[in-house]
Design an enzyme around this catalytic site. Structure first.
Site, PDB file in Angstrom:
ATOM      1  N   GLU A   1     -16.833 -16.800   5.699  1.00 58.30           N
ATOM      2  CA  GLU A   1     -17.373 -15.755   6.176  1.00 58.30           C
ATOM      3  C   GLU A   1     -16.825 -14.400   4.719  1.00 58.30           C
ATOM      4  O   GLU A   1     -17.824 -13.416   3.455  1.00 58.30           O
ATOM      5  CB  GLU A   1     -16.861 -14.948   6.870  1.00 58.30           C
ATOM      6  CG  GLU A   1     -17.838 -15.075   8.117  1.00 58.30           C
ATOM      7  CD  GLU A   1     -17.200 -16.743   8.637  1.00 58.30           C
ATOM      8  OE1 GLU A   1     -16.294 -16.934   8.336  1.00 58.30           O
ATOM      9  OE2 GLU A   1     -17.671 -17.345   9.559  1.00 58.30           O
TER      10      GLU A   1
ATOM     11  N   ARG B   1     -27.809 -25.279  11.694  1.00 55.61           N
ATOM     12  CA  ARG B   1     -27.288 -26.208  11.114  1.00 55.61           C
ATOM     13  C   ARG B   1     -28.697 -26.968  10.249  1.00 55.61           C
ATOM     14  O   ARG B   1     -28.166 -28.024   9.820  1.00 55.61           O
ATOM     15  CB  ARG B   1     -25.659 -27.031  11.699  1.00 55.61           C
ATOM     16  CG  ARG B   1     -24.446 -25.929  11.869  1.00 55.61           C
ATOM     17  CD  ARG B   1     -23.979 -26.638  12.483  1.00 55.61           C
ATOM     18  NE  ARG B   1     -22.547 -25.597  13.151  1.00 55.61           N
ATOM     19  CZ  ARG B   1     -21.465 -25.383  12.861  1.00 55.61           C
ATOM     20  NH1 ARG B   1     -20.959 -26.261  11.735  1.00 55.61           N
ATOM     21  NH2 ARG B   1     -20.866 -24.190  13.749  1.00 55.61           N
TER      22      ARG B   1
ATOM     23  N   GLU C   1     -26.804 -23.382  17.099  1.00 51.70           N
ATOM     24  CA  GLU C   1     -25.664 -24.090  16.415  1.00 51.70           C
ATOM     25  C   GLU C   1     -26.858 -25.474  15.698  1.00 51.70           C
ATOM     26  O   GLU C   1     -27.615 -25.240  14.240  1.00 51.70           O
ATOM     27  CB  GLU C   1     -24.796 -25.047  16.983  1.00 51.70           C
ATOM     28  CG  GLU C   1     -23.127 -23.972  17.284  1.00 51.70           C
ATOM     29  CD  GLU C   1     -22.521 -23.435  15.699  1.00 51.70           C
ATOM     30  OE1 GLU C   1     -22.932 -23.352  15.433  1.00 51.70           O
ATOM     31  OE2 GLU C   1     -21.440 -22.728  16.525  1.00 51.70           O
TER      32      GLU C   1
ATOM     33  N   ASP D   1     -21.708 -11.205  15.535  1.00 49.00           N
ATOM     34  CA  ASP D   1     -22.216 -11.164  14.264  1.00 49.00           C
ATOM     35  C   ASP D   1     -23.837 -10.840  13.115  1.00 49.00           C
ATOM     36  O   ASP D   1     -24.156 -10.480  12.814  1.00 49.00           O
ATOM     37  CB  ASP D   1     -21.241 -12.207  13.293  1.00 49.00           C
ATOM     38  CG  ASP D   1     -21.150 -13.641  14.216  1.00 49.00           C
ATOM     39  OD1 ASP D   1     -22.302 -14.137  14.786  1.00 49.00           O
ATOM     40  OD2 ASP D   1     -20.237 -14.105  13.502  1.00 49.00           O
TER      41      ASP D   1
END
Ligand code: DMJ
Length: 578
Positions: A453, A192, A188, A320
């Protein structure tokens, strides 16, 4: 003395309940005065609140008009707000050759949404990670690194919201402190924070962003010091001590371990220091040693042995972006021989993806199954709706027949993802879906947390096919967000897409990804051209810098030579920031 004590005792009798019980008229009068008083106070408070809301709307309108004026002054015939040169924000705007008036209107609406989301964050949660719009406060879900602020920087920049960008820039320069005793997620924080800072650097050319990106990346780097090179997924930003979460049984998560390549390679390219690139490329080399013939990896990997643990295979949560980055590193590396193994691994994984494709009855919706061992589950996460975009983007690297096949699969999957939205009463998608025979699609976990998405895939499909249908679908999704998720103090998710009951969180990726992809869906393709930029998984565009093709010429493929190539290139001064 006697008189004054009598008069004071006579005053005290007014607070004695017995006094009123004997005098019902006075009691009634007192009650009326109380009710009237409460009404006056309540009315004043409502007025103040309404006034505040009115004022905040007016402020937003002023900002919007100021921006419009700025654009008008700069160039009456330009469309994009973006500067892809890496210098100043208003330089190098692309001419408005084929801009559609409806597109212009729609991207203005998306920009208004960004202004609303950003102003709410500025007002109630400035410097915190995320805004809780219902309770009007900030929360530090990522250790207090200003996640929403950093995630928003490039969106503000691309939309030409210069004043907001400058205020955010000042906060990063003067108040952002990474020295936190906080166990951060390596994934994360990378996607980010490192991604957001690098993208801001690439867009603005402001070195401060690069310095900050280096600072946080240096704190994350010890996470890769494992026997296999597969990183631990958590690290304390002040003290190090890398480890994995208890609930994985000591394993590392596939997506968390294979989604730092773009950012760390970019950092090495821009700083000239190969150590970041080396660590993340070693992960892929390690996985490639025993890469299965279908290219599908389970979500848990042992960081000590580098082996796969028995667990789910999925293009949704926890799997993913590993697949996404195989393709994108190949694009970032200019598709040269030095990154050939990324493309090869990606193509292998796409063979595996084909084995997970199924179709529903009665409506023939195409979907991707999950797999554990040899058994398939007819379940698909909304998160897996990034896959149509990835397939469209990757299709261009195949020969004509394969390209057609993968593009058409991308289009079919995008139709399913769009129907994840269309099939609910709110027209917003749930978190995951099940496919039971004769029932087409059924929502499973029914919350919506403003995820990007599907609009991300619509953006790629629009750019690659030029089919306006994808813009229409994106517009419908945007309107559903406006209708269900917009409140006076920001945007919230839904606890349930069937009832529309709202939650209390404005996710930082709503500003980083959802609104950015929507804005770009209605912008000319020269704005963040896919030939020059590659988006990280949090939608932060990273500039593609030419990798030296000496490796290609010598016929040596593989990342083991990249550090050598990199340091050679550094000596030759080929890795400058922009
Ligand atoms: C984002 O943080 C990234 O897109 C990540 O790859 C997946 N989850 C969220 C958005 O849904």
């Amino acid at each position: 003395m006697g008189r004054s004590s009598r008069s004071s005792s006579s005053r005290w009798r007014y607070i004695n309940p017995a006094y009123y019980l004997k005098r019902p008229k006075r009691l009634a009068l007192l009650f009326i005065v109380f009710v009237f008083g409460s009404l006056v106070v309540w009315d004043r408070q409502t007025l103040v609140r309404e006034h505040e809301e009115e004022l905040s709307k007016l402020n937003e309108e002023v900002t919007r008009l100021q921006n419009k004026l700025g654009e008008f002054k700069d160039d009456k015939s330009v469309t994009g707000q973006v500067n892809t040169s890496g210098k100043s924000n208003n330089a190098n705007r692309k001419p408005n050759v084929s801009d559609d008036p409806i597109d212009i209107q729609r991207r203005e609406k998306v920009k208004d949404a960004m202004i609303h989301a950003w102003s709410s964050y500025e007002k109630y949660a400035w410097g915190h990670d995320e805004l809780q719009p219902q309770t009007k406060n900030g929360v530090d879900s990522f250790g207090g690194l200003g996640a929403t602020l950093i995630d928003s920087l490039d969106t503000l920049y691309i939309m030409g919201l210069d004043e907001q960008f400058q205020r955010a820039r000042e906060w990063v320069a003067n108040s952002l402190d990474f020295n936190k005793n906080y166990d951060a997620s390596v994934f994360e924080t990378t996607i980010r924070v490192v991604g957001g800072l690098l993208s801001s650097y690439d867009l603005s050319g402001d070195k401060m962003f690069l310095e900050k990106a280096k600072d946080i990346a240096d704190r994350l780097l010890p996470a890769w010091n494992t026997p296999s090179g597969i990183p631990y997924n958590i690290i304390n930003l002040a003290h190090g001590n890398p480890h994995n979460p208890g609930w994985t049984g000591g394993d590392s998560i596939l997506a968390d371990s294979g989604t730092e390549q773009l950012e760390f390679i970019a950092l090495s390219q821009r700083t000239g220091d190969p150590k970041y690139q080396q660590k993340v490329e070693d992960v892929i080399l390690e996985l490639n040693k025993t890469f299965p013939s279908d290219g599908l990896l389970p979500i848990y990997i042992n960081p000590h042995r580098g082996t796969r643990s028995y667990s789910t295979i999925t293009f949704g949560a926890m799997g993913d972006s590993f697949y996404e980055y195989l393709l994108k590193v190949w694009i970032q590396g200019n598709k040269t021989a030095a990154v050939k193994h990324y493309r090869e691994m990606w193509e292998t994984s796409m063979k595996g993806l084909l084995s997970l494709v199924r179709r529903t009855t009665p409506s023939n919706f195409t979907y991707l199954c999950e797999k554990i061992g040899n058994s398939l589950t007819d379940k698909m996460d909304e998160l897996a709706c990034f896959a149509p975009g990835m397939l469209a983007l990757g299709s261009t690297g195949y020969g004509p027949d394969e390209a057609k096949k993968f593009l058409s699969l991308a289009e079919e999957l995008a139709w399913t993802c769009y129907n994840f939205y269309q099939s609910t009463p709110t027209k917003l998608a749930g978190e995951n879906y099940f496919f039971n025979s004769d029932q087409d699609i059924t929502v499973g976990t029914s919350w919506n947390i403003l995820r990007p998405e599907t609009v991300e895939s619509l953006f790629y499909l629009w750019r690659i096919t030029g089919n306006k249908t994808y813009q229409e679908w994106g517009w419908n999704i945007f309107q559903a967000f406006e209708k269900n998720s917009r409140i006076e103090t920001g945007y919230v998710g839904l606890k349930d897409v069937n009832t529309g009951v709202k939650d209390n969180m404005m996710q930082s990726f709503f500003l980083a990804e959802t609104l950015k992809y929507l804005y770009l869906l209605f912008s000319p393709s020269s704005v963040i051209s896919l030939d020059e930029w590659v988006f990280n998984t949090e939608a932060h565009p990273i500039k593609i810098i030419t990798r030296h093709d000496q490796v290609e010429k010598s016929g040596v493929s593989g990342g083991q030579h990249n550090s050598e190539t990199l340091s050679r290139a550094r000596k030759e001064g080929r890795f400058s920031g922009n």
